[in-house]
Design an enzyme around this catalytic site. Structure first.
Site, PDB file in Angstrom:
ATOM      1  N   ASP B 178       0.814  -1.096  -0.063  1.00 33.63           N
ATOM      2  CA  ASP B 178      -0.066  -0.100  -0.042  1.00 33.63           C
ATOM      3  C   ASP B 178       0.821   1.277  -0.068  1.00 33.63           C
ATOM      4  OD1 ASP B 178      -2.012   1.937   0.907  1.00 33.63           O
ATOM      5  OD2 ASP B 178      -3.276   0.276   1.260  1.00 33.63           O
ATOM      6  N   SER B 227      -7.056   4.438  -0.955  1.00 30.11           N
ATOM      7  CA  SER B 227      -6.703   3.056  -1.164  1.00 30.11           C
ATOM      8  C   SER B 227      -8.127   2.621  -1.581  1.00 30.11           C
ATOM      9  CB  SER B 227      -6.102   2.543   0.159  1.00 30.11           C
ATOM     10  OG  SER B 227      -5.003   3.013   0.127  1.00 30.11           O
TER      11      SER B 227
END
Lengths: 668, 668
Positions: B178, B227
């Site tokens: 991430d 995200s």
């Protein structure tokens, strides 16, 4: 060497070590022990590539490395070479050269910042030899051993790569976006290519190359490289040291005796008499073009660099060289006679005397013959930026950069595209049989990132991409596309990215610096790029209402209300208002306490509506610095499959040289 | 929602819109006109992928878009669908569903920062319909047309991609770092892999993948993604909006009626009953794991996300779902009964009731059966970081993050590697015939970059790489390597880079902020990484003298004298001393003026020996933000050749789905 305003600012050489005021802590980066071999351990070679060997033995007189009683370096040291599994031979015998003369010198260095602050240098005495103009032909592993001081030894494991001499590409075009990162490419795409609901309707030319790689730019003795160091790796397959061009840096005083490594241009010319073109938007003596022919530890030897373009290396036996077919760029101050030129000579005349056509503006360039070798020098210092040439052309009337040394202006400059296509026309005309190697550099991506002038940097990147597109089209038109390996890469990065947008109207309406920061919008509030939305109420042709032909991908509006929230990871003190700098390239920091004091603060005339950002760089820095990041490599054409994945910058040399058939497993 | 210290700080969800205080200037991002179709223009579909359609007609009551006299939206709008060259049909007829009920609502938005500052929202009345659970089977182009208000029309061009239903990979392992960029990968390599004279002696596992690509993360309505948005693109092939999970965001009040798109996990389960594993070091309701099964515009609906993992979508007809084989991560506060869990229920019990083995620490995890579905929840909030688990384990004794809700500590947590290998063991045991899809997320690369804790972020990246290496080795050991497509990518970036080094001893010895900056070394003064040079005088096992088995690539010294000069392009106010934060994850900025005031300054207890750096973000930001940069994609295994070059994030979905054989050209 520091420059401040106007022309001098434009001359500032980004990566030069002037701002490197922090710790030095290596006696000689390539030599952690007291015995040094150059090329050092882990060096790789193309079969048949010429190089010099330097060995040094050090005796520290003070500091942390002193050996009591050992104040004179051992002068009886020996160097041996052995191929894997074979008996070592004395180097002179192995290479069949005369035993070199012993040399001695002294040098000093600082062990750390405390030593520098206290002005307590460490002194070293040196004994050394140089074995010059040698080569290794048989692929495999070799070991060089330096024996010195009664049993001490330094080893260098060398590898001659197993690269077949078969030629697979007729031509190579190598584009270098100096300092160009993936982050910058992403930003340039954003401001020049339309998207609908997140999907781009067109992409950059480089985006469409079939093979993508990343190159690691770590240098020989530091993890941050400059453009000299990295160009050396790209052109020779040998990692080197900051400021070094085509050599390993030794510790001697002169910067013209360091051990050389042969470049791709030199080998291609030696083996095939192939065509060579060198194009840059920088002053042409700058590191990235220079490293194709120059061999010096000091990239600042600009005059000597120009002489090497024309005459090659003249102080030692080296590869014969009679000048490139094409040399286009800026840097007239090294050509017209004066203190900037080598030995004060007129290098326009020197080139002309060797049958070069000499041109000094775009109009003449476009009309000049494609059958002659051509020198094109279009300005003093770095050439004008795309943004100034195309959107703010009045800025070209300010700087006195006429290439003839007349102190006039240079308003008729070609762009990278015009120079590159003309270079291809000449190379194609002159080398239809033997092919060509062209290096074309978008130099001011780097130079404008150094000065935090993001808009100008992205303009240069878009010009590079436009040049790539035109190059593919031209190569196809002459039937050479399938025989040409086209590679686009960079030499290092800057820590740049875009994080959102800025409502410049709101920012300009706030008085307080903290309130101004409230104009920044992130995530969903970044919204969509406004750079392709022309302002219909703006005058036709203004920077808010630009019109291009279909397929020409540049912003339609460089001064939208909502601009990019963008920046660098390493800054001098400066101010940000996130608006285009309309009056010419940016100068973010200024020495306001005295001319030579290296104590930089916010430039009080830069981005005046913005808020102040204190830097993290040493206060002696007036601009940003290079960064660590791997940089992208886009490849298409013969051998493209060799350039995918992650590899070192030197692997680009080996890939290109192999594709051009430049290895030789026996003495020619 | 703002958190401040200790556990609450650790809970802060990086990308959440709490800090998005700057301009909003889109009525509805996907809908620039007054008629809206979702999926919007340019949407791509996998043949046979289920989705919902939302149409809205807007009537602005005030602001810049008012149409005089038009205060009630046209309720007689029509939606038609046509395949290329065919006659449009009413949507209900085209999809053979009932005509949906008309819905109406109002919403407000701010046109810009001035409107927000003046508290003058623009109001919109809406008429809408939703066509639910439909699919397109025949590859080709379609056009959806919304007719409204006497001749106004909105068009959406849709493409059903021509993807063969042939399955080429038995398994897919998808690693998501991430926030991971190429720049971070370069930095992680530098501190964990030896080089000699600039040549790396080993590389990261991901460096050795044969195919490299770049994905463009531009979202539907903003160029910076979060995200949720990006995970939606990666798992469904549909770009969406910040905070949205598996849906297009509409303008209605509820966040549970937005038009859904079927995810790769749902399709794989529907067609093959294949195994699904979901692993993350984040709280497991966080966006990247959540987007595999959740369908809501609001990623903050954590309880509902957990329910969707177990039960799928229950408020509308949707793909049947009976829970993943493996669900491992943090976020116990959504499992033990209380205000964090869905409807206050005990989700440990809910999972156990559906025959899940429930584990809460690494010791039990490693002993648990490979034949059961398994829920592993190892801490409240995000899991402990690699650096704390491995170098500063006492930090695990501070936070009261016991997963059982006991307010104890969670000192026996697995790392990403332990969770991932266990997940593979379970998936392999349970799905030897039908194969599996595993998503494994290194979540805290992002989370620690948000808080400027570069060391912890790079530790997480190295743990990801160690996990990749172990995964390849495990897959080989079970004979599945050649049948498994392994893909490593990110969802977005942060503007991070390394620019040199810092002599922390010199920095700490200076009193003045400007003098402290003199400790920064750039270019040749960056020297070599000191993170692999253990300090022999330090105690064995200390953070300056770490010993690993051969081939385990982590730093030997996290606290060397010469550290990395590193940073971000977007910061809150903070202080930098460039040293590892030994006492736990960093908190760079603090609201010192009041708890709910969103006015952040330098945290006076963070990096106290350092110098102050004022941020460029809005003062309401306590941490860094995401950036624009394309992120890398490393691929190996079946279909790897589809993942080279530059493409959109949605193309990852289409590549993976095609390789797993998930397209269907007729109703199953």
């Amino acid at each position: 060497m520091r420059f401040h305003l106007g022309l001098k600012a434009a001359l500032a050489v980004g990566a030069f070590c002037a701002q490197c005021t922090a710790q030095t802590y290596q006696r000689l980066g390539s030599c952690p022990t007291l015995g040094c071999i150059l090329p050092p351990d882990q060096a790789d070679f193309l079969p048949g590539q010429y190089f010099d060997i330097r060995v040094e033995v050090h005796a520290p007189l003070n500091g942390s490395e002193v050996i009591p009683g050992y104040t004179n370096p051992d002068t009886n040291f020996t160097l041996t070479i052995a191929r894997d599994g074979q008996t070592p031979k004395a180097a002179a015998s192995f290479f069949n050269v005369s035993e070199p003369t012993l040399e001695t010198w002294n040098f000093t260095w600082y062990e750390d910042l405390f030593a520098k602050a206290a002005n307590t240098p460490s002194q070293v005495r040196v004994a050394a030899k140089a074995y010059r103009h040698v080569a290794l032909y048989q692929p495999g592993n070799y070991i060089a051993t330096l024996n010195y001081r009664n049993g001490s030894a330094t080893y260098a494991n060398w590898t001659v790569r197993d690269i077949a001499p078969t030629r697979k590409a007729k031509n190579v075009v190598m584009f270098i976006g100096d300092g160009m990162t993936t982050n910058m490419i992403t930003a340039a795409r954003l401001i020049a290519h339309h998207q609908i609901n997140g999907k781009y309707q067109s992409k950059l030319a480089m985006d469409s190359f079939p093979v993508l790689g990343h190159q690691m730019t770590h240098s020989l003795d530091s993890y941050i490289t400059d453009s000299a160091n990295s160009a050396t790796a790209l052109y020779t397959g040998h990692k080197s040291t900051v400021n070094a061009l085509g050599v390993y840096a030794d510790s001697s005083k002169t910067s013209f005796d360091d051990p050389k490594v042969e470049t791709i241009a030199e080998i291609f010319y030696r083996l095939y008499k192939g065509g060579v073109g060198i194009v840059s938007t920088a002053f042409i003596a700058d590191a990235t073009p220079a490293a194709l022919t120059a061999h010096t530890r000091d990239r600042g030897q600009y005059g000597a660099v120009i002489d090497s373009f024309l005459n090659g290396i003249t102080n030692y036996t080296w590869t014969n060289w009679s000048g490139p077919d094409v040399l286009f760029g800026g840097g007239a101050e090294q050509f017209y006679p004066g203190k900037g030129s080598f030995q004060g000579k007129d290098y326009y005349a020197e080139f002309a005397n060797k049958n070069y056509t000499v041109v000094q503006n775009n109009t003449i360039l476009q009309k000049s013959s494609n059958s002659s070798k051509t020198l094109g020098i279009f300005s003093v210092s770095n050439m004008a930026k795309w943004l100034d040439r195309n959107v703010y052309p009045d800025n070209l009337k300010i700087a006195k950069t006429a290439p003839d040394g007349s102190n006039g202006t240079a308003t008729d400059q070609p762009g990278l595209k015009e120079m590159t296509i003309k270079a291809l026309e000449i190379l194609h005309t002159r080398h239809q049989q033997d092919g060509f190697f062209l290096m074309s550099e978008a130099a001011s991506i780097d130079k404008q990132m150094h000065t935090l002038d993001y808009d100008r940097a992205l303009g240069e990147l878009l010009e590079l991409d436009d040049t790539i597109k035109a190059t593919l089209s031209y190569l196809e038109s002459i039937g050479e596309l399938n025989d040409t390996l086209v590679l686009v890469t960079a030499d290092h990065g800057h820590g740049f990215d875009v994080m959102g947008n800025v409502d410049t109207k709101f920012l300009n309406a706030q008085k307080d610096d903290r309130d101004k920061r409230g104009a920044v919008g992130t995530y969903q509030n970044s919204g969509l790029s406004q750079y392709l939305v022309a302002n219909r109420s703006a005058p036709v042709g203004s920077d808010q209402n630009l019109i291009y032909n279909a397929g020409v991908n540049f912003p339609s509006n460089w001064d939208p209300r909502y601009t990019l929230y963008q920046g660098l990871t390493a800054n001098p003190d400066h101010r940000e208002n996130y608006q285009v700098h309309k009056t010419g390239p940016r100068l973010p920091a200024l020495n306001i306490t005295g001319f030579d004091n290296d104590d930089y603060y916010v430039n009080y005339v830069d981005a005046v509506t913005g808020f102040i950002v204190n830097g993290t760089l040493p206060v002696s820095a007036d601009q940003g610095v290079h960064s660590l990041t791997d940089v992208p490599v886009f490849t298409r054409g013969p051998c493209q499959e060799q350039f995918g994945g992650v590899y070192g910058n030197i692997d680009i040399f080996f890939g290109l040289a192999g594709c051009l058939g430049l290895s030789r497993t026996s003495h020619p």
